[in-house]
Design an enzyme around this catalytic site. Structure first.
Site, PDB file in Angstrom:
ATOM      1  N   ASP A  29     -10.148 -41.708  -3.667  1.00  0.00           N
ATOM      2  CA  ASP A  29     -11.137 -42.595  -4.251  1.00  0.00           C
ATOM      3  C   ASP A  29     -10.583 -43.161  -5.573  1.00  0.00           C
ATOM      4  O   ASP A  29      -9.980 -42.418  -6.353  1.00  0.00           O
ATOM      5  CB  ASP A  29     -12.409 -41.780  -4.505  1.00  0.00           C
ATOM      6  N   GLU A  34      -7.878 -46.243  -2.607  1.00  0.00           N
ATOM      7  CA  GLU A  34      -8.358 -47.521  -3.128  1.00  0.00           C
ATOM      8  C   GLU A  34      -7.460 -47.910  -4.300  1.00  0.00           C
ATOM      9  O   GLU A  34      -7.495 -47.236  -5.338  1.00  0.00           O
ATOM     10  CB  GLU A  34      -9.785 -47.379  -3.648  1.00  0.00           C
TER      11      GLU A  34
END
Ligand code: CA
Length: 648
Positions: free
Chosen positions: A333, A364
């Site tokens: 994340d 990400e």
């Protein structure tokens, strides 16, 4: 010390030399007759280990820990410590407070008290034989939240297991128990995905594990990084149960040929009032030069991956989940808040232990705001793709936004839903973005995670509905949206990269326009299994695309050669593009020609000399099973077709 002084001290050479500990024994280690405790708390003046017989009672046996090397504190409990609960009392600057163990491997309900665990005793039967499924030519990742998967009573999962890890271990569940329409595990197998990516399953703080089932959270609020979340277990009060049940989930997936990827949130914690702060104040959180906390996560804090012991913490955690739980991959994340140097170090360690690229790593490649790293460290952002190991993947928002429209601009369409001027981008996507975007310097398709929707933002169905039919209900079936959904999928499945989609994207999943459902009701979030079968034609289309892709060497190639393999990219007209893919390794079709027709008119493909067959069109992604000659073929409006040229 002021916050600024903390920062300067923690980042000084003196601190590094005196306190960076590289041992592998932090936490509580059960070893037969003895249990060894070691805590890193370099600024503590004294540390007491508090032992409890369970997770709730206050009756305590307190023992002093000994000061040991590099700022650590140790204690040896001369007994089998399995299922002994514990926490620490830290004394510093004339004050004292309690904390859970940052290296805890088990904990009590809600995670504020740790538990010593003999991990061997948490293994389900057959665990020694558990191994990763055989690798397939393509990785197709299905992103699912544990509770979403089976919370709907229509899932056919028994009440006691609905919304739990256990639901993943059941074979033979069907829609309302009708015995006909597979749900959950059997459904996944039928669909053909190779991996499930679980939204956070480490222990997070936002759900009361002793509370009722009406609670919901995605779980991006880490509390105990190395312990499974308790609300998904059948018994959150006994620390070993959640461990065993998560292992059972993983083992079952493996037995059915599906890998398990864990969503890890090493970029921030639930709050700064964490066991990390309590053991070493401010150390684990990134600070601006003036000592104030950075907030690149937009969640109130960022982990300081660029400080040695924080990097070690993250590194150890990834290795632990891989080794102890047999995880097959990690989705990071807000990876853009972590540093390239640490990511590459983790990659290298996993490669050495499990084989090059075998454990998937991707994340990400962005962050919500500035979060300055120490000198010599680089953020794992898109723009630094060329610094990252090529086996560290990045979600490709270029493709995502070009296909369906900007992710933050609700009403902005992309190629499939009426947007104009996307032709060139579609052809760049088909070539894996190599050499076209200086802010995304990828050298091969290896790092690309090709996708159009994930848990964040609108579901694909909702985005298409809002852009194409704002007046319609989210719940009504709209044929042009169904078509656009299939088209978006067909584009992804004919572009380079690893494939990823949000659970339910293949069945018109709607959250009724809720674009950030992290704390919305379970009903808004859960997979609606009746809807899955109302939109079975879309799922069937995905199934065909997956099966087709697995067989086409031209589409699964991850090397830099893709830039030559993809040929003759042509803008046929507004909203229509075509390209070919060298597929010579295949026994029947040496060349594929792919046409994306987002226009309102039928289009005639431009096929080179030779004999061609239609393999996929807008109605079926299974034409390749009984291919028909492609003479007089035309591509219907709003559809994708793939043609194959037969080898001479
Ligand atoms: Ca929890």
């Amino acid at each position: 010390m002021t916050k600024k002084e903390y920062k300067e001290y923690y980042e000084s050479k003196a601190f590094k030399e005196q306190y960076v500990y590289d041992g592998t024994d932090l936490g509580a280690v059960c070893d037969g007759d003895c249990t060894y405790f070691r805590l890193w708390s370099p600024l503590a003046e004294a540390v007491t280990l508090n032992l409890y017989k369970d997770g709730e009672t206050e009756e305590v046996t307190a023992v002093s820990m000994e000061k040991a090397e590099k700022g650590t504190w140790t204690y040896t409990l001369e007994q089998d410590g399995h299922a002994v609960y514990y926490d620490y009392t830290i004394e510093m600057d004339g004050k004292s407070w309690k904390t859970a163990d940052p290296y805890a491997k088990a904990c009590a309900c809600n995670g504020n008290r740790s538990m010593a665990v003999d991990l061997k005793r948490t293994n389900p039967d057959g665990w020694e034989l558990d191994c990763a499924p055989a690798e397939k030519p393509e990785q197709v990742v299905y992103e699912i939240h544990v509770k979403d998967f089976s919370n709907d009573p229509a899932s056919g999962v028994p009440d006691a297991y609905r919304g739990k890890y256990k639901a993943f271990t059941l074979e033979g569940t069907t829609l309302n128990g009708d015995g006909i329409h597979p749900t959950c595990l059997d459904y996944l197998k039928q669909l053909g995905v190779t991996h499930v990516q679980l939204l956070p399953v480490y222990d997070y703080g936002s759900v009361d594990e002793a509370g009722d089932d009406s609670q919901f959270n995605w779980g991006y609020d880490p509390q105990n990084y190395n312990v499974p979340e308790g609300s998904y277990s059948t018994d959150p009060f006994h620390g070993e149960v959640r461990i065993r049940e998560l292992k059972e989930l993983i083992m079952t997936m493996h037995q059915h040929g599906i890998g398990v990827i864990m969503d890890v949130v090493y970029n921030h914690t639930y709050s700064m009032d964490s066991c990390l702060t309590k053991t070493v104040p401010y150390y684990f959180y990134r600070q601006f030069a003036d000592g104030s906390t950075t907030n690149g996560s937009a969640c109130g804090n960022d982990m300081a991956s660029d400080r040695e012991m924080c990097a070690k913490y993250i590194f150890d955690s990834v290795l632990y989940w891989t080794e102890e739980y047999h995880m097959d991959g990690f989705r990071f994340d807000l990876m853009g808040l972590l540093d390239v140097e640490l990511m590459n170090r983790i990659r290298k360690a996993l490669d050495e232990k499990y084989g090059k690229g075998k454990i998937l790593m991707y994340g990400e490649p962005w962050r919500a705001a500035e979060s300055p790293l120490r000198e010599g460290y680089h953020p794992a952002l898109k723009e630094n793709a060329n610094l990252l190991d090529e086996n560290i993947g990045m979600f490709c928002d270029n493709t995502r936004d070009a296909v369906k429209g900007h992710v933050f601009e609700e009403k902005e369409p992309g190629f499939v839903n009426g947007g104009t001027g996307f032709e060139k981008k579609m052809l760049q996507a088909a070539k894996g973005w190599m050499g076209v975007d200086k802010y995304f310097p990828v050298q091969s398709p290896k790092p690309l995670i090709t996708y159009v929707s994930a848990h964040d933002n609108l579901t694909l169905w909702d985005k298409l509905k809002i852009t194409m039919k704002p007046e319609a209900s989210f719940l009504s079936r709209e044929e042009d949206i169904v078509k656009a959904n299939k088209m978006a999928a067909a584009i992804c499945f004919t572009c380079p990269g690893r494939l990823f989609f949000q659970a339910g994207e293949e069945s018109a999943r709607t959250k009724l326009g809720d674009e950030n459902s992290y704390i919305s009701s379970p009903e808004i979030n859960q997979i609606d299994w009746e809807r899955v079968y109302e939109y079975q034609d879309i799922a069937e289309y995905y199934r065909g695309l997956i099966a087709f892709r697995q067989q086409m060497p031209g589409l699964t190639d991850k090397t830099a050669k893709v830039s030559e393999r993809v040929l003759d990219e042509t803008v046929i007209s507004d909203h229509v593009v075509q390209f070919s893919v060298d597929n010579h390794e295949h026994t029947r079709w040496e060349l594929l020609t792919v046409c994306y027709n987002a226009s309102k008119k039928a289009v005639v493909p431009k096929l080179s000399d030779g004999t061609w067959e239609c393999l996929i069109d807008g109605d079926s992604s299974f034409r390749w099973q009984k291919p028909q000659a492609a003479e007089n073929a035309e591509i219907k409006p709003g559809t994708v077709s793939v043609f194959g040229r037969i080898k001479k």
